[in-house]
Structures are given as C-alpha cells and as structure tokens.
Design an enzyme around this catalytic site. Structure first.
Site, mmCIF file in Angstrom:
data_model
loop_
_atom_site.group_PDB
_atom_site.id
_atom_site.type_symbol
_atom_site.label_atom_id
_atom_site.label_comp_id
_atom_site.label_asym_id
_atom_site.label_seq_id
_atom_site.Cartn_x
_atom_site.Cartn_y
_atom_site.Cartn_z
ATOM 1 N N ASP A 115 39.301 43.833 44.719
ATOM 2 C CA ASP A 115 38.486 42.726 44.220
ATOM 3 C C ASP A 115 38.481 41.615 45.260
ATOM 4 O OD1 ASP A 115 37.765 43.890 41.794
ATOM 5 O OD2 ASP A 115 39.481 43.072 40.733
ATOM 6 N N ASP A 133 31.799 45.501 39.959
ATOM 7 C CA ASP A 133 31.964 44.861 38.646
ATOM 8 C C ASP A 133 30.694 44.095 38.259
ATOM 9 O OD1 ASP A 133 34.626 45.755 38.665
ATOM 10 O OD2 ASP A 133 35.365 43.849 39.463
#
Length: 158
Positions: A115, A133
């Site tokens: 991330d 995402d």
C-alpha cells in the site's frame, strides 16, 4: 461478449499500472517513508497482511489468497451472467477484477499487499491504500450505481 477486448484491456491496464507503481515505490522508497504529493495526499510505503483496513490479517496469506480467488470467481460469474447492455456494471466488474488481481499478485509473491497512498488532513488520516484498492472501490460503486439506475428505470416503466 462484444466488449471482451475492452474488458480485458481494462483489467490488464489496472493490473499493469498497479504493479508498476508498487514496483516503483518498493524500489524508490524505504518502508514507512512518507513523501508529500499534495497538502492532503502522501506516498507512504507500508504492507497490509490482511484485507481492507488490515482485517483478517491473522489468517495468513494462504487463506486470504483462497478468499481472494473465491471472491474474484464470484464477481467474474456476476460479470459474465449480467446482460451485455449493462455497460456501467461491466466496467465496474472489470475494475474490481483488475484490482483484485493486482492485490492477489502481491499476496502470492510477498504474503502481503503493498500500500502507498495516504489521504489526510492535519488532524485525521484515512487508511493507506493502493491503486488496486481504489479500482475495487470505484468498480463496486459503479456496479451499485448501475443497479440503482436499473431499479429506477424499472420503476418508471411500471
């Protein structure tokens, strides 16, 4: 499926861009390094061993891979079984599948998801996430929008 090339291109583009960004931040940033991009957006390299918001992180990579594959198969079934004129939903399904594949690649290769985006204000910050995402979230929003539009047009027809 007349739009199959566009669908495959959409999935492929999401996966390719997501993986390219992940490779770039992995090579150019240190773990948990923070780089300001905008007053409310930073790059912040971290790893998520779970799913959204680190939920289920205690399960380990194997079960999360199985869950990801099962959910991806279900979304693919929804996509294939939905009427071809549902263009908004089909684009949403392509975004969801592309994002799921992008995160699945990470989980298989590294045992976690990379991330790197952090939205924040001076007193608040959102969960750290990645392009995959975001594609999953936007895709789900488009599928919901398409359902609402279908429901609305059905009500007008009655």
């Amino acid at each position: 499926m007349k739009r199959l090339p566009t669908a495959i291109a959409t999935v492929g583009a999401i996966v390719a861009i997501d993986q390219a960004i992940k490779i770039g931040v992995e090579q150019l940033m240190d773990y948990q390094e923070r780089i300001a991009l905008l007053p409310f957006l930073d790059l912040f390299l971290t790893y998520n061993p779970g799913i959204a918001f680190s939920m289920l992180s205690g399960l380990g990579a194997g079960p999360l891979i199985a869950i990801s594959v099962a959910v991806s198969a279900f979304v693919t079934w929804l996509w294939v079984s939905s009427p071809p004129e549902r263009v908004i939903a089909h684009f949403g399904f392509a975004l969801i599948i592309g994002g799921a594949i992008g995160n699945l690649i990470d989980r298989v290769l590294y045992g976690h998801v990379i991330d790197y985006f952090l939205f924040h204000t001076p007193g608040w910050s959102f969960a750290i996430f990645n392009l995959a995402d975001a594609a999953i979230t936007v895709g789900a929003g488009l599928v919901i929008l398409d359902e609402l539009l279908q429901w609305r047009s059905g009500r007008k027809a009655d």
